[in-house]
Design a protein around this motif. Sequence first.
Motif, PDB file in Angstrom:
ATOM      1  N   GLN A   1     -79.418 -45.824  50.083  1.00 11.99           N
ATOM      2  CA  GLN A   1     -79.029 -46.123  48.698  1.00 11.99           C
ATOM      3  C   GLN A   1     -78.249 -44.988  48.062  1.00 11.99           C
ATOM      4  OE1 GLN A   1     -81.990 -47.524  49.586  1.00 11.99           O
ATOM      5  NE2 GLN A   1     -81.143 -49.563  49.289  1.00 11.99           N
ATOM      6  N   GLU A   2     -77.376 -45.418  47.182  1.00 10.92           N
ATOM      7  CA  GLU A   2     -76.492 -44.472  46.520  1.00 10.92           C
ATOM      8  C   GLU A   2     -77.267 -43.354  45.822  1.00 10.92           C
ATOM      9  OE1 GLU A   2     -73.544 -46.653  44.272  1.00 10.92           O
ATOM     10  OE2 GLU A   2     -73.247 -44.892  43.009  1.00 10.92           O
ATOM     11  N   ARG A   3     -78.414 -43.720  45.221  1.00  9.29           N
ATOM     12  CA  ARG A   3     -79.114 -42.713  44.419  1.00  9.29           C
ATOM     13  C   ARG A   3     -79.638 -41.565  45.259  1.00  9.29           C
ATOM     14  NH1 ARG A   3     -82.278 -47.039  44.530  1.00  9.29           N
ATOM     15  NH2 ARG A   3     -84.319 -46.933  45.510  1.00  9.29           N
ATOM     16  N   TYR A   4     -79.722 -41.772  46.561  1.00  6.91           N
ATOM     17  CA  TYR A   4     -80.234 -40.704  47.403  1.00  6.91           C
ATOM     18  C   TYR A   4     -79.118 -39.853  48.005  1.00  6.91           C
ATOM     19  CZ  TYR A   4     -84.642 -43.177  46.986  1.00  6.91           C
ATOM     20  OH  TYR A   4     -85.760 -43.779  46.494  1.00  6.91           O
TER      21      TYR A   4
ATOM     22  N   VAL B   1     -87.341 -45.485  51.334  1.00  2.00           N
ATOM     23  CA  VAL B   1     -87.356 -44.730  50.086  1.00  2.00           C
ATOM     24  C   VAL B   1     -87.275 -43.252  50.446  1.00  2.00           C
ATOM     25  CG1 VAL B   1     -88.665 -44.203  48.026  1.00  2.00           C
ATOM     26  CG2 VAL B   1     -88.767 -46.486  49.002  1.00  2.00           C
ATOM     27  N   GLY B   2     -86.335 -42.553  49.867  1.00  2.00           N
ATOM     28  CA  GLY B   2     -86.196 -41.135  50.182  1.00  2.00           C
ATOM     29  C   GLY B   2     -85.821 -40.960  51.641  1.00  2.00           C
TER      30      GLY B   2
ATOM     31  N   LEU C   1     -79.132 -36.216  47.752  1.00  2.00           N
ATOM     32  CA  LEU C   1     -80.207 -35.495  48.425  1.00  2.00           C
ATOM     33  C   LEU C   1     -79.939 -35.289  49.902  1.00  2.00           C
ATOM     34  CD1 LEU C   1     -82.950 -37.483  46.678  1.00  2.00           C
ATOM     35  CD2 LEU C   1     -82.722 -35.026  46.518  1.00  2.00           C
TER      36      LEU C   1
END
Lengths: 629, 202
Positions: free
Chosen positions: B93-96, B66-67, B99
């Motif tokens: 993951q794509e959502r990161y 995560v992160g 960042l």
Amino acid sequence: MSTSSSSPSSDEELIFNPNPIPKPIDDELTLASLTLTESNGNGSVGESDRYGGAGVVLEAEREGEREGPSSPSSSGYAGERGSSSEGTSNSRIGDEDDDGIQEVINDHDGFVDGVGDSSPSASWVPGKRHVDEDDASISWRKRKKHFFILSHSGKPIYSRYGDEHKLAGFSATLQAIISFVENGKDRIKLVRAGKHQVVFLIKGPIYLVCISCTEEPYESLRGQLELLYGQMILILTKSINRCFEKNPKFDMTPLLGGTDVVFSSLIHSFNWNPATFLHAYTCLPLAYATRQAAGAVLQDVADSGVLFALLMCKCKVVSLVGAQKASLHPDDMLLLSNFVMSSESFRTSESFSPICLPRYNPTAFLYAYVHYFDADTYLMLLTTSSDAFYHLKDCRVCFILIQRNNNLAFDVTNKGSSCVATVVRYHSCFQPLDPANTTVQLWIQWLVATVVLLRSNVLSEVQRSMLEGGMRVEDLPVDPLPRSSMPHRLSQQRILTQSPEIFSESIVGIGGPTGLWHFIYRSIYLDQYVSSDFSPPISSPQQQKRLYRAYQKLYCSMHDKGIGPHKTQFRRDENYVLLCWVTQDFELYAAFDPLADKAVAIKTCNRVCQWVKDVENEIFLQGASPFSW
Amino acid sequence: MGCSGSVPARSSGQSGGLNNLENAGSSDAKNLRVKLVLLGDSGVGKSCIVLRFVRGQFDPTSKVTVGASFLSQTIALQDSTTVKFEIWDTAGQERYAALAPLYYRGAAVAVVVYDITSPDSFNKAQYWVKELQKHGSPDIVMALVGNKADLHEKREVPAQDGIEYAEKNGMFFIETSAKTADNINQLFEEIAKRLPRPSPSS
């Protein structure tokens, strides 16, 4: 659609809210009195057929199902599990059992009664199960409580059971129901189909649906959907809506990759965590001084530019501090701790992750630094600036230094403020430091704070408290003693219990004195609650879950502004006597033996309140609301 | 990054490359401290590579990062220099993805990982290489890593493809297996050798 051939059954009710604008819950109930009965499916367009079809599915699901605890035959269905390390095939899956199906072919491997399990979550295996199922599977249809998240175009986003991709057809059905009602300039809230309730929550382009036959009140289920939505916002922020503006057919599942476990653990917590319906948080019982020491440490950290600093043990707060004027909503704390506890990677190493607090600011990410001190205790530092992590990371480095060098820690502890020089010298062995540099100052601050944490044994006290537990109904003081003579430590309270006269009483009754089985006390001003530890006869996870459901019902009826507000409620059924008492300052929920006498129960509740007041410094975090120490 | 940049600048003369390091105060000619970031698609084994390198462990049950996680490990080279790797293990993951700059900014080393059984992950690796070329530090040391080399019977990305792509982009290429520990230490040793050394001046 596998079900569209069936005709709608006539007893379904469509409850419409004639007002398309979302109303507060209390209004919805009254408005819901406009009940439309679908006379038959033929008169309506296709959507109605599908709706009818879905209703029939639910009808079919009802057969042979009863809410767990009332039927002794309710079995532990332990089918396929996640990839977890849990070895014993016989252990109960607390949640799975009751919300799962009762009798299924592969029942043989999982029927063990859960009596003796100290925590309902103890046997729960995280992660998604039954991924092989879809809406054509009988086992899938028999599950007692489904949760779905889908997009407004009908694309599945999350399903509690089964593979989302295989449920595309089912999702489309749900979407069709919603859009059918929306086309009539209305909004669907609830469909009742026999014992089943289908609860809808519409959040812009995101639709959330719960299909449940657990007899929980509509408000509870809706609250659970709200939390589920909040959990999604915590992971992605509300800016996800923009993706749908650009592309209505946007597929959200890749964005949520790997978060199944976060959702499933939240859904599981609806069964065992009263915070999910009380909208309050709970603290780990600790001596006042210990909690203050922890608070002082966090305050130091917060002063160096952290928005929120939380020290938590599982889902209980040890201490928390916020920057000026920033306050943390209990629901956000619940979602945050669920996110951290369910994501294994936080335990492996210190981590830095973007998270969003839906009640604080649903549109922006905060940055969370998470570090586990031991298996249960973890520190969370939330900042608005992504750069701040580099400071936080260095803070952590200091902690390692101290842990690895007891001499240094000893040195620092004994010499007080002069420690800073020592530390700088010590650290210089590794890297040159400029004491005028602000990073170094932050670092030193943290170091000193950490030493306080160690010196005051906060971490060991936390572990001790975990072992000792919290308030037990057996320990309820028999007679309201004069306050001055009340022992202030919970543990001393326990020693008192050993005295003969109390002991003699505790063997007469079951549970606590006067048949008190359990209580929850919620302080309205503090946004905190305290729940007594479970003790016999509320010992199995099933019984605990049933009690929480009863409280949940009580909570909803007490907060139903349509017929309330109520001040007290006394309710007796075959399982319990439940007593609820709401004042301006607190809410008390108590469960008694079903044969308990009303007058005695009321008297006992008074004693519980007195007891809570006597130990409030240990069970509550005081002064947390203004965050000023 | 705040004020950390001023620490190395004031303390000892260091070459440009290392000035980028986060809090790289302790770097000198003999003791290097470098920020390393791992990038790649989810599930290619980034965390497994790090945990194998840092703790010598391999956990077959996959834990989604995560992160980003932070770990560090120091290795000693034959020329008696030590290199402390401060490793940022990012989530795939794509959502990161948005960042990632947060993590690779100021990194001296980027390790781009793919799974030799997944052509998709190889494509994703190329995306990361391009992104680093555009936005990373200009003198970043890049390594292309084909992980899960133990699954050679399921291989779908030929080693040659990796070698050629790495060569074209001035990267160092290696195939590893976090499961069998094959080439894991070699990967980090090779990186260490390629690091620009601070000039011994001042």
